[in-house]
Design a protein around this motif. Structure first.
Motif, PDB file in Angstrom:
ATOM      1  N   GLU B  27       0.804  -1.238   0.000  1.00 25.64           N
ATOM      2  CA  GLU B  27       0.000   0.000   0.000  1.00 25.64           C
ATOM      3  C   GLU B  27       0.828   1.276   0.000  1.00 25.64           C
ATOM      4  O   GLU B  27       0.316   2.347   0.292  1.00 25.64           O
ATOM      5  CB  GLU B  27      -0.933   0.004   1.216  1.00 25.64           C
ATOM      6  CG  GLU B  27      -2.034  -1.019   1.091  1.00 25.64           C
ATOM      7  CD  GLU B  27      -2.977  -1.011   2.293  1.00 25.64           C
ATOM      8  OE1 GLU B  27      -2.821  -0.149   3.180  1.00 25.64           O
ATOM      9  OE2 GLU B  27      -3.838  -1.896   2.342  1.00 25.64           O
ATOM     10  N   THR B  30       8.062   2.058   1.891  1.00 25.21           N
ATOM     11  CA  THR B  30       8.491   1.982   3.282  1.00 25.21           C
ATOM     12  C   THR B  30       9.956   2.366   3.415  1.00 25.21           C
ATOM     13  O   THR B  30      10.797   1.907   2.640  1.00 25.21           O
ATOM     14  CB  THR B  30       8.278   0.546   3.817  1.00 25.21           C
ATOM     15  OG1 THR B  30       6.963   0.130   3.485  1.00 25.21           O
ATOM     16  CG2 THR B  30       8.458   0.497   5.323  1.00 25.21           C
ATOM     17  N   LYS B  53       1.961   7.611   6.239  1.00 26.80           N
ATOM     18  CA  LYS B  53       0.770   6.757   6.241  1.00 26.80           C
ATOM     19  C   LYS B  53       0.770   5.874   7.488  1.00 26.80           C
ATOM     20  O   LYS B  53      -0.245   5.655   8.108  1.00 26.80           O
ATOM     21  CB  LYS B  53       0.804   5.900   4.978  1.00 26.80           C
ATOM     22  CG  LYS B  53      -0.387   5.033   4.737  1.00 26.80           C
ATOM     23  CD  LYS B  53      -0.096   4.169   3.510  1.00 26.80           C
ATOM     24  CE  LYS B  53      -1.141   3.111   3.282  1.00 26.80           C
ATOM     25  NZ  LYS B  53      -2.301   3.648   2.558  1.00 26.80           N
ATOM     26  N   SER B  54       1.953   5.341   7.830  1.00 25.58           N
ATOM     27  CA  SER B  54       2.062   4.646   9.114  1.00 25.58           C
ATOM     28  C   SER B  54       3.471   4.726   9.658  1.00 25.58           C
ATOM     29  O   SER B  54       4.435   4.948   8.904  1.00 25.58           O
ATOM     30  CB  SER B  54       1.589   3.194   9.027  1.00 25.58           C
ATOM     31  OG  SER B  54       2.097   2.571   7.893  1.00 25.58           O
ATOM     32  N   HIS B  56       5.988   2.811  12.616  1.00 24.33           N
ATOM     33  CA  HIS B  56       6.244   1.802  13.657  1.00 24.33           C
ATOM     34  C   HIS B  56       7.484   2.237  14.420  1.00 24.33           C
ATOM     35  O   HIS B  56       8.572   2.346  13.855  1.00 24.33           O
ATOM     36  CB  HIS B  56       6.504   0.423  13.038  1.00 24.33           C
ATOM     37  CG  HIS B  56       5.276  -0.245  12.512  1.00 24.33           C
ATOM     38  ND1 HIS B  56       5.035  -1.591  12.685  1.00 24.33           N
ATOM     39  CD2 HIS B  56       4.222   0.241  11.827  1.00 24.33           C
ATOM     40  CE1 HIS B  56       3.872  -1.901  12.112  1.00 24.33           C
ATOM     41  NE2 HIS B  56       3.366  -0.809  11.583  1.00 24.33           N
ATOM     42  N   LEU B  71      10.153   2.517  11.360  1.00 20.15           N
ATOM     43  CA  LEU B  71       9.735   2.152  10.002  1.00 20.15           C
ATOM     44  C   LEU B  71       8.569   3.055   9.641  1.00 20.15           C
ATOM     45  O   LEU B  71       7.607   3.171  10.405  1.00 20.15           O
ATOM     46  CB  LEU B  71       9.338   0.672   9.940  1.00 20.15           C
ATOM     47  CG  LEU B  71      10.528  -0.278   9.942  1.00 20.15           C
ATOM     48  CD1 LEU B  71      10.141  -1.658  10.447  1.00 20.15           C
ATOM     49  CD2 LEU B  71      11.138  -0.390   8.543  1.00 20.15           C
ATOM     50  N   GLU B  73       5.912   4.405   6.559  1.00 21.34           N
ATOM     51  CA  GLU B  73       5.319   4.132   5.244  1.00 21.34           C
ATOM     52  C   GLU B  73       4.701   5.414   4.681  1.00 21.34           C
ATOM     53  O   GLU B  73       4.019   6.143   5.401  1.00 21.34           O
ATOM     54  CB  GLU B  73       4.248   3.058   5.378  1.00 21.34           C
ATOM     55  CG  GLU B  73       3.624   2.671   4.058  1.00 21.34           C
ATOM     56  CD  GLU B  73       2.407   1.767   4.239  1.00 21.34           C
ATOM     57  OE1 GLU B  73       2.096   1.024   3.313  1.00 21.34           O
ATOM     58  OE2 GLU B  73       1.770   1.832   5.304  1.00 21.34           O
TER      59      GLU B  73
END
Lengths: 155, 128
Positions: B27, B30, B53-54, B56, B71, B73
């Protein structure tokens, strides 16, 4: 042929494999992952509970990811440990951690560890604690990588 | 210039270590940030890395502090590439961070290295 253009450090041999699993009424259920020095990350998770199927994923990670993985392992100081006082694998399960870094090739095999209580009551709590935390940190790294790349929930 | 979906475009990508070709995630794209100060917080990274978007940001199980990596994204290639080229080597709380792609194509299949300007790029940039 990793590092054709820019790499020096990724030429060192590097391999990490972790396995945890057991054989029970739902068959052979396990989680396994490995990093190879060419960057391949392989992940497998087989749970037969409620007819779950095997998940297998493979992707290449960059030298930066391998380097971070190597750092996590080195900083844990697991390479100084020895598994001969650790609990043997049993009916509850088995864990294996294999690491190749440069000239070092080391493997650890033990039972599943439920919590720090199991660590404290073992014959080598210091060594087993290092293993216990390292495994969680590595799993966490791999789960993040796999879930970001494939958009699956690894467990 | 607008492109039809699926049209292939040659991509001149930036990477601190250009021995591989970045790979698109399901999606998005990364990236990996390393050297993150152990007391940094999510909001510090979100301030620096913009529209992610995300994210971690995992904890060290023994210390409870950060592991030292993040990490991140992004929705699109350009945003991820911008983050790498502008943030790699910068400082966050007196700690120099490194920023690079997380995933790549099989490095043994390096045809793109021999002919970087060919149209054989395997990266498809999809717009709209």
């Amino acid at each position: 042929m990793a590092g054709v253009v820019g790499g020096e450090e990724e030429l060192e041999e590097f391999y990490v494999r972790y396995y945890v699993g057991h054989k029970g009424k739902f068959g052979h259920e396990f989680l396994e992952f490995e990093f190879r020095s060419n960057g391949m990350l392989r992940y497998a998770n087989n749970s037969n509970y409620k007819n779950d199927t095997m998940i297998r994923k493979e992707v290449y990670v960059t030298p930066a990811v391998l380097k971070e993985c190597r750092r996590i392992i080195l900083e844990s100081e697991i390479l100084k440990e020895d598994d001969n006082q650790w609990p043997e694998p049993d009916r509850v399960g088995r864990q294996e951690l294999e690491i190749v870094m440069g000239n070092e090739h080391i493997s650890f095999t033990t039972s599943k560890i439920g919590s720090l209580v199991d660590v404290q009551s073992s014959n080598d709590p210091e060594g087993l604690r290092i293993f216990y935390y390292l495994v969680q940190d590595l799993k966490c790294f791999v789960f993040s990588l796999i879930s970001l790349h494939f958009k699956i929930k690894p467990i | 210039m607008e492109m039809e979906e699926g049209e292939v475009q040659t991509v001149h990508f930036f990477a601190p270590n250009p021995s591989y070709f970045p790979l698109q995630s399901v999606e998005g794209w990364t990236i990996l940030v390393t050297g993150v100060h152990q007391e940094a917080e999510e909001c510090d990274l979100l301030d620096l890395f913009g529209e992610v978007k995300s994210l971690h940001l995992n904890l060290n199980h023994r210390t409870g502090y950060l592991m030292g990596y993040a990490l991140i994204e992004y929705d699109n290639f350009e945003a991820a590439q911008d983050a790498i080229s502008t943030m790699n080597g910068t400082e966050l709380f007196d700690s120099t961070i490194s920023v690079d792609w997380a995933f790549c194509h099989d490095p043994s299949n390096a045809s793109y290295l021999r002919s970087p300007h060919s149209h054989r790029s395997r990266t498809t940039i999809r717009r709209f």
